[in-house]
Design a protein around this motif. Structure first.
Motif, PDB file in Angstrom:
ATOM      1  N   TYR A   1       0.837  -1.204   0.000  1.00  0.00           N
ATOM      2  CA  TYR A   1       0.000   0.000   0.000  1.00  0.00           C
ATOM      3  C   TYR A   1       0.875   1.258   0.000  1.00  0.00           C
ATOM      4  CZ  TYR A   1      -3.731  -3.235   1.226  1.00  0.00           C
ATOM      5  OH  TYR A   1      -4.616  -4.274   1.216  1.00  0.00           O
ATOM      6  N   THR A   2       0.431   2.276  -0.738  1.00  0.00           N
ATOM      7  CA  THR A   2       1.136   3.566  -0.807  1.00  0.00           C
ATOM      8  C   THR A   2       0.166   4.685  -0.443  1.00  0.00           C
ATOM      9  OG1 THR A   2       2.586   2.753  -2.554  1.00  0.00           O
ATOM     10  CG2 THR A   2       2.436   5.150  -2.271  1.00  0.00           C
ATOM     11  N   VAL A   3       0.583   5.494   0.510  1.00  0.00           N
ATOM     12  CA  VAL A   3      -0.204   6.663   0.915  1.00  0.00           C
ATOM     13  C   VAL A   3       0.637   7.906   0.620  1.00  0.00           C
ATOM     14  CG1 VAL A   3      -1.285   7.897   2.826  1.00  0.00           C
ATOM     15  CG2 VAL A   3      -1.435   5.398   2.687  1.00  0.00           C
ATOM     16  N   GLU A   4       0.148   8.765  -0.257  1.00  0.00           N
ATOM     17  CA  GLU A   4       0.853  10.001  -0.615  1.00  0.00           C
ATOM     18  C   GLU A   4      -0.024  11.182  -0.215  1.00  0.00           C
ATOM     19  OE1 GLU A   4       1.622   9.751  -4.763  1.00  0.00           O
ATOM     20  OE2 GLU A   4       3.229   8.270  -4.548  1.00  0.00           O
ATOM     21  N   LEU A   5       0.357  11.818   0.884  1.00  0.00           N
ATOM     22  CA  LEU A   5      -0.398  12.986   1.315  1.00  0.00           C
ATOM     23  C   LEU A   5      -0.127  14.144   0.353  1.00  0.00           C
ATOM     24  CD1 LEU A   5       0.259  12.813   5.154  1.00  0.00           C
ATOM     25  CD2 LEU A   5      -1.758  12.047   3.914  1.00  0.00           C
ATOM     26  N   PRO A   6      -1.126  14.967   0.040  1.00  0.00           N
ATOM     27  CA  PRO A   6      -0.898  16.097  -0.873  1.00  0.00           C
ATOM     28  C   PRO A   6       0.082  17.108  -0.272  1.00  0.00           C
ATOM     29  CG  PRO A   6      -3.064  16.245   0.161  1.00  0.00           C
ATOM     30  CD  PRO A   6      -2.507  14.903   0.525  1.00  0.00           C
TER      31      PRO A   6
END
Length: 430
Positions: free
Chosen positions: A342-347
């Motif tokens: 899983y990849t989470v990229e916060l703006p």
């Protein structure tokens, strides 16, 4: 019928007179019919047959009728007399037959109770002898069958396996291995002999030989569920149950169906990992099995010391997270491992908000930077671009006198910077 001695009338079938007790003669001493029949037979042989009419019978004596016949009437009377004699003889014979039937069919006097008792004892004795002979024959047949069965069993598959375990228990491993191999050669698709060989090899710490032998058998007899079971027995014995789902996954469909008790359902993930997320997530796992283990450090979820038993949703933080999970069935055999990344990229903020705006100021001012959650602000006042090594913003900064180029940047938790905000300040002094 009348008694010859006392003249009493007697019913047919009795052998003794009920009045005087004298014996009753059933068949007369002389039967004229016998002479007639004998003469007829003799005449037929020598060609001089004499008809019945040529004989006269008077008072039981026989005479040729040629010299005494008086005419046609005498001829008829003689013939009638013969016929009557024949009828009397037949009746007497029938009476005798009935009498013999009444007395047991032998024509003898009825037996006394003592005679009947002795005869019954003799019959019982004969029956006992027959039974004894039959029992002896049956016993001989049973013993012979048992001997043949023992001999056949010694050379059968089960007999070889039994001998193998006998030598194994006495730690005669070479002999045990020999008998187990003989059994394998007899029935290479049965599990018992393979299991015996596994125990022999493990007793000698030769796991490599056992594994090679079993994997070779699985390749050659891929249609045998029992060969797979022997292989599972080996992996369970050495605490490598994680190899079992790999073998099941490669097994034929019909074989895997027979080994369903060894399979475990893989866990289901509530989140897909095809697209990155822009916010932190919660991951849920489900399975029909009671136990689920997982890791987030990339290690094996069944063997790893860092594995965690699933009890509540897993937090997926910013960045990349690798989740591996397995289910474990009642036999403590795991499922195949399911892995998701899983990849989470916060703006990223475009640039920090800095106040006051660019301009000339004749009185002291405080320079402030708006810092969003999850970010850290850095600044410079020498016109260079700020980095993580620049001055950390911790509160309002006093605007210096003269000309100042103020630059600010935001850095998130993963070290990614935002855009840079630049302000030009001119502060005059009266």
């Amino acid at each position: 019928m009348k008694c010859r001695h006392c003249g009493a009338v007697m019913p047919e079938g009795l052998l003794r007179c009920s009045r005087c007790g004298a014996d009753i003669r059933i068949v007369p001493d002389y039967n004229p019919l016998d002479d007639v029949l004998a003469a007829q037979v003799k005449g037929a042989i020598d060609g001089s047959e004499t008809p019945l009419d040529d004989y006269e019978y008077e008072d039981g004596s026989r005479q040729e009728s040629g010299s005494v016949r008086a005419g046609r009437t005498g001829y008829v009377n003689d013939r009638t007399a013969v016929r009557r004699n024949v009828e009397r003889t037949a009746n007497m014979r029938n009476s005798g037959t009935a009498a013999r039937r009444t007395s047991g069919g032998t024509g003898k006097r009825p037996m006394t109770p003592e005679q009947r008792r002795k005869q019954a004892e003799r019959k019982r004795a004969r029956k006992r002898k027959k039974r004894i002979r039959a029992l002896i024959i049956l016993a001989f047949i049973a013993i012979l069958a048992a001997v043949i069965g023992v001999v056949l069993y010694q050379f059968s598959y089960k007999g070889q396996v039994r001998k193998g375990y006998k030598y194994f228990q006495s730690r005669e491993y070479n002999e045990a291995e020999d008998y187990f191999e003989r059994a394998v050669n007899k029935k290479p698709k049965r599990a018992e002999a393979y299991k015996g060989l596994v125990e022999v090899y493990l007793a000698q710490d030769n796991t490599e030989k056992a594994e090679t032998m079993l994997l070779d058998a699985v390749d050659r007899y891929s249609d045998s569920a029992q060969v797979y079971e022997a292989c599972f027995f080996f992996y369970t014995s050495i605490k490598k149950e994680g190899e079992i789902p790999l073998l099941l996954d490669e097994a034929r469909v019909d074989v895997a169906g027979k080994l369903s008790e060894y399979s475990a359902e893989v866990p289901e993930f509530s989140l897909d990992d095809e697209e990155p997320f822009e916010d932190v997530q919660q991951l849920s796992l489900e399975s029909s099995e009671k136990i689920i283990y997982y890791t987030t450090d990339g290690s094996d979820p069944f063997y790893s010391n860092t594995r965690v038993e699933y009890k509540e949703p897993i937090q997926i933080q910013e960045g990349e997270t690798v989740v591996k999970a397995v289910s474990v069935n009642s036999k403590k055999i795991p499922s195949l491992t399911v892995t998701k990344t899983y990849t989470v990229e916060l703006p990223i903020e475009a640039a920090p908000a800095v106040s006051p705006s660019t301009g000339q100021y004749d009185e002291p001012k405080e320079i402030t930077i708006v810092v969003p959650d999850g970010y850290t602000a850095y600044y410079t006042m020498d016109s260079s671009d700020p980095t993580e090594n620049s001055e950390l913003y911790s509160g309002p900064v006093s605007m210096p006198e003269g000309s100042t180029i103020f630059k600010a940047v935001l850095i998130n938790g993963k070290g990614k910077p935002s855009g840079i905000t630049t302000r030009n300040y001119e502060r005059t002094v009266d």
